[in-house]
Motif scaffolding. Structure first.
Motif, short mmCIF file in Angstrom:
data_model
loop_
_atom_site.label_atom_id
_atom_site.label_comp_id
_atom_site.label_asym_id
_atom_site.label_seq_id
_atom_site.Cartn_x
_atom_site.Cartn_y
_atom_site.Cartn_z
N ALA A 1 -28.00 10.57 73.76
CA ALA A 1 -26.96 9.54 73.69
C ALA A 1 -25.60 10.14 73.99
CB ALA A 1 -26.96 8.88 72.32
N ASN A 2 -25.34 11.37 73.52
CA ASN A 2 -24.08 12.04 73.87
C ASN A 2 -23.95 12.20 75.38
OD1 ASN A 2 -24.05 12.65 70.95
ND2 ASN A 2 -22.38 14.04 71.51
N LEU A 3 -25.05 12.64 76.00
CA LEU A 3 -25.04 12.82 77.44
C LEU A 3 -24.83 11.49 78.15
CD1 LEU A 3 -25.42 14.81 79.79
CD2 LEU A 3 -27.90 14.45 79.58
N GLY A 4 -25.47 10.44 77.65
CA GLY A 4 -25.40 9.14 78.30
C GLY A 4 -24.06 8.45 78.21
N VAL A 5 -23.23 8.82 77.22
CA VAL A 5 -21.88 8.24 77.14
C VAL A 5 -20.82 9.22 77.65
CG1 VAL A 5 -22.49 6.72 75.23
CG2 VAL A 5 -21.48 8.96 74.73
N GLY A 6 -21.26 10.35 78.16
CA GLY A 6 -20.32 11.33 78.70
C GLY A 6 -19.59 12.13 77.66
N ALA A 7 -20.11 12.19 76.44
CA ALA A 7 -19.47 12.97 75.37
C ALA A 7 -19.99 14.41 75.43
CB ALA A 7 -19.75 12.34 74.01
N THR A 8 -19.65 15.07 76.53
CA THR A 8 -20.13 16.43 76.75
C THR A 8 -19.04 17.50 76.70
OG1 THR A 8 -20.02 15.98 79.14
CG2 THR A 8 -22.17 15.73 78.07
N PRO A 9 -17.78 17.20 77.08
CA PRO A 9 -16.76 18.25 77.01
C PRO A 9 -16.43 18.64 75.57
CG PRO A 9 -16.09 16.46 78.48
CD PRO A 9 -17.27 15.98 77.71
N ALA A 10 -15.85 19.81 75.40
CA ALA A 10 -15.47 20.29 74.08
C ALA A 10 -14.50 19.31 73.43
CB ALA A 10 -14.82 21.67 74.19
N GLY A 11 -14.75 19.01 72.15
CA GLY A 11 -13.86 18.15 71.39
C GLY A 11 -14.15 16.67 71.48
#
Length: 524
Positions: A244-254
Protein backbone atom coordinates in the motif's frame (compact mmCIF):
# COMPACT_ATOMS: atom_id res chain seq x y z
CA UNK A 1 1.36 -1.07 -23.38
CA UNK A 2 3.12 -3.80 -21.41
CA UNK A 3 1.28 -4.26 -18.10
CA UNK A 4 1.54 -6.28 -14.91
CA UNK A 5 -1.58 -7.75 -13.35
CA UNK A 6 -1.71 -7.28 -9.58
CA UNK A 7 -3.85 -9.71 -7.53
CA UNK A 8 -4.61 -8.49 -4.00
CA UNK A 9 -6.27 -11.03 -1.69
CA UNK A 10 -8.12 -9.16 1.06
CA UNK A 11 -10.29 -10.12 4.00
CA UNK A 12 -13.62 -9.85 2.16
CA UNK A 13 -12.62 -9.44 -1.50
CA UNK A 14 -9.87 -10.15 -3.98
CA UNK A 15 -9.02 -7.22 -6.25
CA UNK A 16 -7.30 -7.46 -9.58
CA UNK A 17 -5.81 -4.57 -11.55
CA UNK A 18 -3.56 -4.07 -14.56
CA UNK A 19 -1.07 -1.22 -14.68
CA UNK A 20 2.02 -0.28 -16.66
CA UNK A 21 4.93 2.08 -16.33
CA UNK A 22 2.70 5.16 -16.26
CA UNK A 23 1.11 3.96 -12.98
CA UNK A 24 -2.39 4.18 -14.45
CA UNK A 25 -4.83 1.43 -13.47
CA UNK A 26 -6.12 0.34 -16.87
CA UNK A 27 -8.39 -2.57 -15.86
CA UNK A 28 -9.79 -3.54 -12.46
CA UNK A 29 -12.18 -6.02 -10.89
CA UNK A 30 -13.25 -7.32 -7.46
CA UNK A 31 -14.43 -10.77 -6.39
CA UNK A 32 -16.19 -10.89 -3.02
CA UNK A 33 -16.59 -13.67 -0.45
CA UNK A 34 -17.95 -13.84 3.11
CA UNK A 35 -15.94 -13.56 6.30
CA UNK A 36 -17.33 -16.38 8.45
CA UNK A 37 -17.92 -15.76 12.17
CA UNK A 38 -19.10 -19.19 13.36
CA UNK A 39 -18.69 -18.42 17.07
CA UNK A 40 -17.44 -15.89 19.64
CA UNK A 41 -13.95 -14.64 18.88
CA UNK A 42 -13.72 -16.49 15.57
CA UNK A 43 -13.19 -15.02 12.10
CA UNK A 44 -12.47 -17.42 9.25
CA UNK A 45 -12.36 -17.71 5.47
CA UNK A 46 -12.87 -20.60 3.10
CA UNK A 47 -9.44 -21.24 1.47
CA UNK A 48 -11.10 -22.70 -1.61
CA UNK A 49 -12.96 -19.44 -2.19
CA UNK A 50 -9.71 -17.47 -1.84
CA UNK A 51 -8.09 -19.60 -4.54
CA UNK A 52 -11.11 -19.40 -6.81
CA UNK A 53 -11.36 -15.63 -6.36
CA UNK A 54 -7.70 -15.14 -7.32
CA UNK A 55 -8.15 -17.19 -10.49
CA UNK A 56 -11.41 -15.42 -11.37
CA UNK A 57 -9.86 -11.98 -10.86
CA UNK A 58 -6.88 -12.93 -13.02
CA UNK A 59 -9.08 -14.24 -15.84
CA UNK A 60 -11.31 -11.13 -15.78
CA UNK A 61 -8.43 -8.63 -15.79
CA UNK A 62 -6.50 -10.53 -18.46
CA UNK A 63 -9.58 -10.41 -20.70
CA UNK A 64 -9.84 -6.65 -20.14
CA UNK A 65 -6.18 -6.21 -21.02
CA UNK A 66 -6.66 -8.07 -24.30
CA UNK A 67 -9.68 -5.91 -25.16
CA UNK A 68 -7.50 -2.81 -24.76
CA UNK A 69 -4.76 -4.26 -26.95
CA UNK A 70 -2.22 -4.32 -24.10
CA UNK A 71 0.15 -7.16 -23.24
CA UNK A 72 0.55 -8.91 -19.88
CA UNK A 73 4.24 -9.34 -19.01
CA UNK A 74 3.83 -10.66 -15.45
CA UNK A 75 1.39 -11.33 -12.62
CA UNK A 76 2.25 -10.12 -9.11
CA UNK A 77 0.63 -10.98 -5.77
CA UNK A 78 -0.45 -9.22 -2.60
CA UNK A 79 -2.05 -10.85 0.45
CA UNK A 80 -3.26 -9.76 3.84
CA UNK A 81 -1.14 -10.75 6.79
CA UNK A 82 -1.57 -13.00 9.81
CA UNK A 83 -3.78 -15.73 8.31
CA UNK A 84 -3.19 -19.37 9.21
CA UNK A 85 -4.46 -22.65 7.80
CA UNK A 86 -3.46 -26.34 7.95
CA UNK A 87 -2.27 -27.44 4.50
CA UNK A 88 -1.84 -30.89 3.04
CA UNK A 89 1.15 -32.21 1.12
CA UNK A 90 -0.72 -31.50 -2.13
CA UNK A 91 -0.98 -27.79 -1.26
CA UNK A 92 -4.70 -27.84 -0.47
CA UNK A 93 -5.98 -26.47 2.82
CA UNK A 94 -7.31 -29.03 5.29
CA UNK A 95 -9.55 -26.60 7.17
CA UNK A 96 -10.66 -22.97 7.30
CA UNK A 97 -8.17 -20.12 7.23
CA UNK A 98 -8.09 -18.28 10.55
CA UNK A 99 -7.79 -14.54 9.84
CA UNK A 100 -6.11 -11.63 11.60
CA UNK A 101 -9.49 -10.73 13.16
CA UNK A 102 -9.76 -14.03 15.06
CA UNK A 103 -9.20 -13.64 18.82
CA UNK A 104 -9.07 -17.26 19.98
CA UNK A 105 -5.36 -16.97 20.75
CA UNK A 106 -5.78 -14.12 23.26
CA UNK A 107 -4.83 -16.34 26.19
CA UNK A 108 -1.72 -17.65 24.46
CA UNK A 109 -0.57 -14.14 23.53
CA UNK A 110 -1.08 -13.06 27.13
CA UNK A 111 0.89 -16.06 28.41
CA UNK A 112 3.84 -15.17 26.16
CA UNK A 113 3.74 -11.57 27.39
CA UNK A 114 3.49 -12.55 31.06
CA UNK A 115 6.50 -14.83 30.61
CA UNK A 116 8.51 -11.76 29.59
CA UNK A 117 9.14 -13.02 26.05
CA UNK A 118 6.90 -10.73 23.97
CA UNK A 119 9.14 -7.70 23.45
CA UNK A 120 12.22 -9.86 22.88
CA UNK A 121 10.40 -11.86 20.23
CA UNK A 122 9.01 -8.73 18.58
CA UNK A 123 12.47 -7.16 18.38
CA UNK A 124 13.70 -10.22 16.47
CA UNK A 125 10.66 -11.03 14.35
CA UNK A 126 9.18 -7.58 13.69
CA UNK A 127 5.69 -8.82 14.62
CA UNK A 128 3.92 -7.85 17.86
CA UNK A 129 2.88 -10.75 20.08
CA UNK A 130 -0.88 -10.46 19.66
CA UNK A 131 -3.79 -12.85 19.02
CA UNK A 132 -3.66 -11.86 15.33
CA UNK A 133 -0.17 -13.33 14.81
CA UNK A 134 0.37 -16.90 13.54
CA UNK A 135 2.79 -17.40 16.44
CA UNK A 136 -0.06 -17.05 18.95
CA UNK A 137 -2.51 -18.98 16.72
CA UNK A 138 -0.15 -21.95 16.51
CA UNK A 139 0.39 -21.81 20.27
CA UNK A 140 -3.41 -22.01 20.61
CA UNK A 141 -3.45 -25.04 18.31
CA UNK A 142 -0.69 -26.60 20.38
CA UNK A 143 -2.86 -26.37 23.50
CA UNK A 144 -6.19 -27.35 21.94
CA UNK A 145 -5.26 -29.94 19.30
CA UNK A 146 -1.57 -30.92 19.53
CA UNK A 147 -2.01 -34.07 17.43
CA UNK A 148 -3.27 -32.13 14.44
CA UNK A 149 -0.56 -29.52 14.92
CA UNK A 150 2.10 -32.23 14.83
CA UNK A 151 0.67 -34.33 12.00
CA UNK A 152 -0.37 -31.60 9.55
CA UNK A 153 2.21 -31.67 6.72
CA UNK A 154 2.28 -27.90 6.20
CA UNK A 155 1.16 -24.70 7.88
CA UNK A 156 0.71 -21.48 5.97
CA UNK A 157 -1.32 -18.35 5.42
CA UNK A 158 -3.11 -16.55 2.62
CA UNK A 159 -0.13 -16.35 0.28
CA UNK A 160 0.64 -20.06 0.50
CA UNK A 161 -3.05 -20.90 -0.08
CA UNK A 162 -3.27 -18.67 -3.17
CA UNK A 163 0.08 -19.80 -4.55
CA UNK A 164 -1.12 -23.38 -4.27
CA UNK A 165 -3.76 -22.53 -6.87
CA UNK A 166 -1.74 -20.22 -9.13
CA UNK A 167 1.86 -21.42 -9.13
CA UNK A 168 3.26 -24.28 -11.14
CA UNK A 169 5.44 -25.64 -8.35
CA UNK A 170 7.00 -25.24 -4.92
CA UNK A 171 6.01 -24.50 -1.32
CA UNK A 172 7.49 -21.04 -0.89
CA UNK A 173 6.66 -17.80 0.92
CA UNK A 174 7.84 -14.26 0.35
CA UNK A 175 10.01 -12.43 2.88
CA UNK A 176 7.28 -9.82 3.42
CA UNK A 177 4.56 -12.20 4.60
CA UNK A 178 7.12 -14.27 6.55
CA UNK A 179 8.09 -11.12 8.44
CA UNK A 180 4.47 -10.83 9.61
CA UNK A 181 4.18 -14.30 11.12
CA UNK A 182 6.00 -13.70 14.40
CA UNK A 183 8.00 -16.83 13.53
CA UNK A 184 10.76 -15.37 11.34
CA UNK A 185 13.94 -13.61 12.47
CA UNK A 186 14.08 -10.53 10.20
CA UNK A 187 17.69 -9.82 11.13
CA UNK A 188 19.17 -13.32 10.71
CA UNK A 189 16.73 -14.13 7.85
CA UNK A 190 15.68 -17.54 9.18
CA UNK A 191 12.79 -19.15 11.01
CA UNK A 192 13.30 -18.24 14.67
CA UNK A 193 14.06 -21.28 16.88
CA UNK A 194 12.47 -19.83 20.02
CA UNK A 195 9.32 -18.83 18.16
CA UNK A 196 9.05 -22.30 16.59
CA UNK A 197 9.42 -23.88 20.02
CA UNK A 198 6.59 -21.73 21.43
CA UNK A 199 4.43 -22.47 18.38
CA UNK A 200 5.12 -26.19 18.48
CA UNK A 201 5.91 -26.50 14.77
CA UNK A 202 8.92 -27.83 12.91
CA UNK A 203 10.78 -25.81 10.29
CA UNK A 204 9.98 -28.42 7.64
CA UNK A 205 6.26 -27.72 8.17
CA UNK A 206 6.78 -24.12 6.99
CA UNK A 207 7.52 -22.77 3.53
CA UNK A 208 10.91 -21.81 2.15
CA UNK A 209 11.30 -18.02 2.41
CA UNK A 210 12.32 -16.22 -0.80
CA UNK A 211 12.72 -12.54 -1.84
CA UNK A 212 9.56 -10.63 -2.75
CA UNK A 213 10.85 -10.18 -6.29
CA UNK A 214 11.13 -13.95 -6.91
CA UNK A 215 9.65 -14.99 -10.24
CA UNK A 216 7.71 -18.26 -10.27
CA UNK A 217 5.61 -19.51 -13.19
CA UNK A 218 1.85 -19.57 -13.55
CA UNK A 219 0.32 -23.03 -13.48
CA UNK A 220 -0.28 -24.08 -17.10
CA UNK A 221 -4.01 -24.61 -16.50
CA UNK A 222 -4.38 -21.13 -14.97
CA UNK A 223 -2.38 -19.49 -17.74
CA UNK A 224 -4.54 -21.24 -20.35
CA UNK A 225 -7.80 -20.21 -18.64
CA UNK A 226 -6.59 -16.59 -18.50
CA UNK A 227 -5.39 -16.61 -22.10
CA UNK A 228 -1.81 -15.92 -21.05
CA UNK A 229 1.34 -17.44 -22.56
CA UNK A 230 2.80 -20.55 -20.91
CA UNK A 231 5.58 -19.58 -18.55
CA UNK A 232 4.16 -16.13 -17.74
CA UNK A 233 6.17 -14.91 -14.73
CA UNK A 234 4.32 -15.03 -11.41
CA UNK A 235 6.01 -12.59 -9.04
CA UNK A 236 5.52 -13.84 -5.51
CA UNK A 237 5.05 -10.27 -4.28
CA UNK A 238 4.58 -9.00 -0.75
CA UNK A 239 2.08 -8.27 2.02
CA UNK A 240 -0.70 -5.75 1.61
CA UNK A 241 0.58 -3.11 4.05
CA UNK A 242 4.04 -2.52 2.54
CA UNK A 243 2.53 -2.69 -0.95
CA UNK A 244 0.00 0.00 0.00
CA UNK A 245 2.91 2.37 0.69
CA UNK A 246 4.28 1.61 -2.76
CA UNK A 247 0.86 2.02 -4.36
CA UNK A 248 0.31 5.53 -2.95
CA UNK A 249 3.88 6.62 -3.67
CA UNK A 250 4.88 6.84 0.00
CA UNK A 251 8.40 5.68 -0.75
CA UNK A 252 10.75 8.67 -0.21
CA UNK A 253 12.30 9.29 3.21
CA UNK A 254 9.92 11.01 5.60
CA UNK A 255 6.75 10.28 3.62
CA UNK A 256 4.31 8.01 5.45
CA UNK A 257 1.14 6.31 4.29
CA UNK A 258 -2.13 6.25 6.17
CA UNK A 259 -4.90 3.81 5.32
CA UNK A 260 -8.35 4.86 6.52
CA UNK A 261 -10.86 2.24 5.58
CA UNK A 262 -12.82 -0.03 7.88
CA UNK A 263 -9.65 -0.22 9.96
CA UNK A 264 -6.53 1.93 9.71
CA UNK A 265 -2.74 1.91 9.63
CA UNK A 266 0.23 4.27 9.59
CA UNK A 267 3.43 3.06 7.90
CA UNK A 268 6.69 4.50 6.65
CA UNK A 269 9.43 2.80 4.62
CA UNK A 270 12.94 2.57 6.04
CA UNK A 271 16.04 1.00 4.51
CA UNK A 272 16.72 -1.68 7.15
CA UNK A 273 14.83 -3.73 9.74
CA UNK A 274 14.15 -1.71 12.90
CA UNK A 275 13.98 -3.48 16.25
CA UNK A 276 11.51 -1.48 18.35
CA UNK A 277 12.56 -2.60 21.83
CA UNK A 278 9.48 -1.00 23.36
CA UNK A 279 7.32 -3.36 21.32
CA UNK A 280 5.03 -0.74 19.75
CA UNK A 281 5.82 -0.83 16.02
CA UNK A 282 5.73 -3.67 13.54
CA UNK A 283 8.44 -4.04 10.90
CA UNK A 284 7.48 -5.89 7.70
CA UNK A 285 9.51 -6.25 4.52
CA UNK A 286 8.66 -4.74 1.15
CA UNK A 287 11.95 -5.90 -0.37
CA UNK A 288 15.21 -7.03 1.16
CA UNK A 289 16.31 -3.39 1.55
CA UNK A 290 12.95 -1.62 2.08
CA UNK A 291 10.93 -2.22 5.26
CA UNK A 292 7.56 -0.89 6.39
CA UNK A 293 7.65 0.37 9.97
CA UNK A 294 4.34 1.25 11.58
CA UNK A 295 1.22 0.26 13.43
CA UNK A 296 -2.29 -0.89 12.58
CA UNK A 297 -5.49 0.09 14.38
CA UNK A 298 -8.66 -1.98 14.41
CA UNK A 299 -11.16 0.87 14.25
CA UNK A 300 -11.55 3.64 11.66
CA UNK A 301 -14.44 4.05 9.24
CA UNK A 302 -16.24 1.20 11.00
CA UNK A 303 -16.79 3.51 13.98
CA UNK A 304 -18.77 6.03 11.92
CA UNK A 305 -20.72 3.20 10.27
CA UNK A 306 -21.60 1.91 13.75
CA UNK A 307 -22.65 5.39 14.84
CA UNK A 308 -24.89 5.75 11.82
CA UNK A 309 -26.59 2.44 12.57
CA UNK A 310 -27.20 3.03 16.26
CA UNK A 311 -27.58 6.67 17.25
CA UNK A 312 -30.69 8.15 15.71
CA UNK A 313 -33.63 7.83 13.40
CA UNK A 314 -32.53 8.15 9.79
CA UNK A 315 -29.19 6.47 10.49
CA UNK A 316 -30.30 3.54 12.63
CA UNK A 317 -30.98 0.96 9.95
CA UNK A 318 -29.09 -0.94 7.28
CA UNK A 319 -29.05 0.69 3.87
CA UNK A 320 -32.33 0.12 2.06
CA UNK A 321 -32.30 -1.51 -1.35
CA UNK A 322 -30.67 0.90 -3.78
CA UNK A 323 -29.42 3.15 -0.98
CA UNK A 324 -25.69 3.63 -0.55
CA UNK A 325 -24.51 3.30 3.07
CA UNK A 326 -21.58 5.57 2.18
CA UNK A 327 -24.08 8.34 1.40
CA UNK A 328 -25.60 7.97 4.86
CA UNK A 329 -22.15 8.03 6.46
CA UNK A 330 -21.33 11.23 4.56
CA UNK A 331 -24.49 12.93 5.86
CA UNK A 332 -23.58 11.95 9.42
CA UNK A 333 -20.05 13.33 9.00
CA UNK A 334 -21.39 16.59 7.58
CA UNK A 335 -23.51 16.98 10.70
CA UNK A 336 -20.54 16.09 12.93
CA UNK A 337 -18.42 18.80 11.31
CA UNK A 338 -20.70 21.32 13.04
CA UNK A 339 -19.42 20.26 16.47
CA UNK A 340 -16.31 22.15 17.66
CA UNK A 341 -12.81 20.64 17.74
CA UNK A 342 -12.46 18.70 20.96
CA UNK A 343 -16.19 17.93 20.87
CA UNK A 344 -16.89 20.23 23.84
CA UNK A 345 -14.85 18.08 26.20
CA UNK A 346 -16.12 14.70 25.01
CA UNK A 347 -13.48 11.98 24.64
CA UNK A 348 -14.06 8.78 22.67
CA UNK A 349 -12.05 5.60 23.03
CA UNK A 350 -13.14 4.02 19.71
CA UNK A 351 -12.14 0.44 20.47
CA UNK A 352 -15.28 -1.27 19.21
CA UNK A 353 -13.18 -4.12 17.82
CA UNK A 354 -10.48 -4.04 20.50
CA UNK A 355 -7.21 -2.39 19.52
CA UNK A 356 -3.74 -3.11 18.24
CA UNK A 357 -1.09 -0.38 17.93
CA UNK A 358 0.67 1.09 19.73
CA UNK A 359 -0.05 -1.01 22.83
CA UNK A 360 -0.93 -4.42 21.31
CA UNK A 361 -2.97 -5.18 24.40
CA UNK A 362 -5.85 -7.62 24.20
CA UNK A 363 -9.22 -6.97 25.82
CA UNK A 364 -9.50 -3.25 25.16
CA UNK A 365 -13.06 -1.87 24.97
CA UNK A 366 -14.56 1.35 23.72
CA UNK A 367 -15.99 4.16 25.85
CA UNK A 368 -17.15 7.77 25.86
CA UNK A 369 -15.77 9.91 28.69
CA UNK A 370 -17.09 13.29 29.80
CA UNK A 371 -20.61 12.81 28.45
CA UNK A 372 -23.00 15.62 29.38
CA UNK A 373 -26.61 16.43 28.61
CA UNK A 374 -25.69 19.10 26.06
CA UNK A 375 -23.75 16.65 23.93
CA UNK A 376 -25.66 15.59 20.82
CA UNK A 377 -25.13 13.17 17.98
CA UNK A 378 -22.75 15.56 16.22
CA UNK A 379 -20.49 15.61 19.29
CA UNK A 380 -20.58 11.83 19.61
CA UNK A 381 -19.62 11.26 15.98
CA UNK A 382 -16.95 13.97 15.89
CA UNK A 383 -15.44 12.58 19.11
CA UNK A 384 -15.29 9.15 17.44
CA UNK A 385 -13.44 10.57 14.42
CA UNK A 386 -11.08 12.42 16.77
CA UNK A 387 -10.53 9.23 18.78
CA UNK A 388 -9.49 7.28 15.68
CA UNK A 389 -7.13 10.02 14.50
CA UNK A 390 -5.64 10.39 17.98
CA UNK A 391 -4.91 6.66 17.96
CA UNK A 392 -2.99 7.08 14.71
CA UNK A 393 -1.19 10.04 16.27
CA UNK A 394 -0.13 7.83 19.17
CA UNK A 395 1.40 5.50 16.58
CA UNK A 396 3.09 8.50 14.91
CA UNK A 397 4.57 9.58 18.26
CA UNK A 398 6.45 6.28 18.50
CA UNK A 399 8.36 7.15 15.31
CA UNK A 400 9.75 10.24 17.04
CA UNK A 401 10.89 8.02 19.91
CA UNK A 402 12.89 6.02 17.36
CA UNK A 403 14.42 9.27 15.94
CA UNK A 404 12.60 8.76 12.65
CA UNK A 405 11.35 12.02 11.17
CA UNK A 406 7.99 12.14 9.40
CA UNK A 407 7.31 15.13 7.12
CA UNK A 408 4.20 14.24 5.12
CA UNK A 409 1.38 11.72 5.03
CA UNK A 410 -0.26 10.25 1.95
CA UNK A 411 -3.73 9.05 2.77
CA UNK A 412 -6.01 6.58 1.05
CA UNK A 413 -9.21 4.73 1.86
CA UNK A 414 -12.91 5.49 1.92
CA UNK A 415 -12.69 7.91 4.86
CA UNK A 416 -10.51 10.39 2.96
CA UNK A 417 -13.56 11.42 0.93
CA UNK A 418 -14.67 13.34 4.03
CA UNK A 419 -13.24 16.81 4.74
CA UNK A 420 -13.83 16.21 8.45
CA UNK A 421 -11.75 13.04 8.49
CA UNK A 422 -8.89 14.63 6.56
CA UNK A 423 -8.90 17.84 8.61
CA UNK A 424 -8.90 16.02 11.95
CA UNK A 425 -6.20 13.61 10.74
CA UNK A 426 -3.93 16.48 9.62
CA UNK A 427 -4.39 18.28 12.95
CA UNK A 428 -3.93 15.15 15.09
CA UNK A 429 -0.74 14.17 13.24
CA UNK A 430 0.28 17.84 12.89
CA UNK A 431 1.41 17.02 9.37
CA UNK A 432 0.21 17.90 5.88
CA UNK A 433 -2.04 15.18 4.46
CA UNK A 434 -2.08 14.59 0.71
CA UNK A 435 -4.72 12.46 -0.96
CA UNK A 436 -3.44 9.88 -3.42
CA UNK A 437 -5.72 9.13 -6.35
CA UNK A 438 -5.22 5.37 -6.06
CA UNK A 439 -8.39 3.64 -4.83
CA UNK A 440 -6.73 0.30 -5.62
CA UNK A 441 -3.46 1.26 -3.93
CA UNK A 442 -2.45 -2.17 -2.66
CA UNK A 443 -3.12 -3.96 -5.93
CA UNK A 444 -1.33 -1.14 -7.79
CA UNK A 445 1.59 -1.62 -5.40
CA UNK A 446 1.69 -5.28 -6.44
CA UNK A 447 1.86 -4.18 -10.09
CA UNK A 448 4.71 -1.75 -9.37
CA UNK A 449 6.65 -4.39 -7.43
CA UNK A 450 6.13 -6.73 -10.39
CA UNK A 451 7.56 -4.11 -12.74
CA UNK A 452 10.50 -3.74 -10.36
CA UNK A 453 11.03 -7.52 -10.30
CA UNK A 454 11.22 -7.80 -14.09
CA UNK A 455 13.58 -4.80 -14.32
CA UNK A 456 11.21 -2.19 -15.77
CA UNK A 457 11.12 -0.05 -12.57
CA UNK A 458 14.67 -0.19 -11.16
CA UNK A 459 14.11 2.50 -8.48
CA UNK A 460 11.03 2.02 -6.29
CA UNK A 461 11.16 5.70 -5.31
CA UNK A 462 9.93 6.44 -8.83
CA UNK A 463 6.52 5.30 -7.58
CA UNK A 464 6.16 8.69 -5.88
CA UNK A 465 6.17 10.38 -9.29
CA UNK A 466 3.65 7.96 -10.81
CA UNK A 467 0.85 8.54 -8.30
CA UNK A 468 -1.48 11.48 -8.89
CA UNK A 469 -2.20 13.72 -5.88
CA UNK A 470 -5.73 15.12 -5.80
CA UNK A 471 -5.58 17.31 -2.68
CA UNK A 472 -3.44 18.58 0.17
CA UNK A 473 -4.63 19.65 3.65
CA UNK A 474 -2.39 21.54 6.05
CA UNK A 475 -2.95 21.09 9.80
CA UNK A 476 -4.89 23.84 11.58
CA UNK A 477 -2.39 25.15 14.20
CA UNK A 478 -4.96 25.72 16.94
CA UNK A 479 -6.57 22.31 16.47
CA UNK A 480 -3.18 20.62 16.31
CA UNK A 481 -2.24 22.21 19.65
CA UNK A 482 -5.54 21.12 21.21
CA UNK A 483 -5.18 17.52 20.06
CA UNK A 484 -1.56 17.44 21.21
CA UNK A 485 -2.64 18.48 24.71
CA UNK A 486 -5.53 16.00 24.72
CA UNK A 487 -3.45 13.03 23.57
CA UNK A 488 -1.94 12.10 26.97
CA UNK A 489 -5.50 11.93 28.31
CA UNK A 490 -6.39 9.43 25.58
CA UNK A 491 -3.56 7.12 26.58
CA UNK A 492 -4.16 7.57 30.29
CA UNK A 493 -7.89 6.91 30.10
CA UNK A 494 -7.51 3.98 27.70
CA UNK A 495 -5.41 2.06 30.20
CA UNK A 496 -7.38 3.22 33.24
CA UNK A 497 -10.74 1.96 32.03
CA UNK A 498 -9.61 -1.26 30.33
CA UNK A 499 -9.71 -3.37 33.47
CA UNK A 500 -13.16 -2.11 34.46
CA UNK A 501 -14.59 -2.56 30.98
CA UNK A 502 -13.07 -6.02 30.61
CA UNK A 503 -14.68 -7.11 33.87
CA UNK A 504 -17.99 -5.57 32.80
CA UNK A 505 -17.77 -7.42 29.51
CA UNK A 506 -17.03 -10.67 31.33
CA UNK A 507 -20.08 -10.24 33.57
CA UNK A 508 -22.35 -9.69 30.61
CA UNK A 509 -20.97 -12.33 28.23
CA UNK A 510 -21.93 -16.01 28.09
CA UNK A 511 -19.32 -18.42 29.33
CA UNK A 512 -17.04 -19.59 26.54
CA UNK A 513 -15.68 -23.13 26.31
CA UNK A 514 -12.08 -23.34 27.47
CA UNK A 515 -11.05 -25.47 24.50
CA UNK A 516 -12.39 -26.40 21.09
CA UNK A 517 -11.04 -28.47 18.28
CA UNK A 518 -9.15 -26.43 15.72
CA UNK A 519 -9.47 -28.30 12.45
CA UNK A 520 -13.04 -28.32 11.25
CA UNK A 521 -13.99 -25.17 13.18
CA UNK A 522 -16.52 -23.29 11.16
CA UNK A 523 -17.69 -26.29 9.12
CA UNK A 524 -20.93 -26.66 11.05
Amino acid sequence: MDVVIGIDTGTTATKGVAAGMDGEVRVSTSVHYPLMVPGPGRAELDPGKLRAAAVEALITVAAGVRERGDRVVAVSLSAFLHGLAPIGADGRALGPLITWADNRASGQAQDIAEAGRAKILQARTGTPVHPMAPLAKLAWWRETDPTTLRDTPRWGGVKEVVLGGLAAEGFVLDLSVASGTGLYDIHERRWDPEALEIAGVRENQLAEVVPTTTALKLHPDVASAAGLPPGTPLIIGAADGPLANLGVGATPAGVAAVSLGTSGALRMLVDHPVADKAGRLFCYALTEDRWALGGAINNAGSVVRWAGQTMAEGFDRPAAEGEDADVRDAALLTEAAGAPPGSDGLLCLPYLLGERAPWWRGGMRGAYLGLRREHGRAHLVRAAVEGVCQQLALVRDTFADEDIRMTEVRATGGAVNSDLWVGVLAAALDLPVTIADTPEGTALGACLLGLHAIGDLPDLDEAATLVQITGRTEPDPANADLYRRMRPLVEKSAHAVTEVLTELDRLNSPALPSTEKAVGAGKG
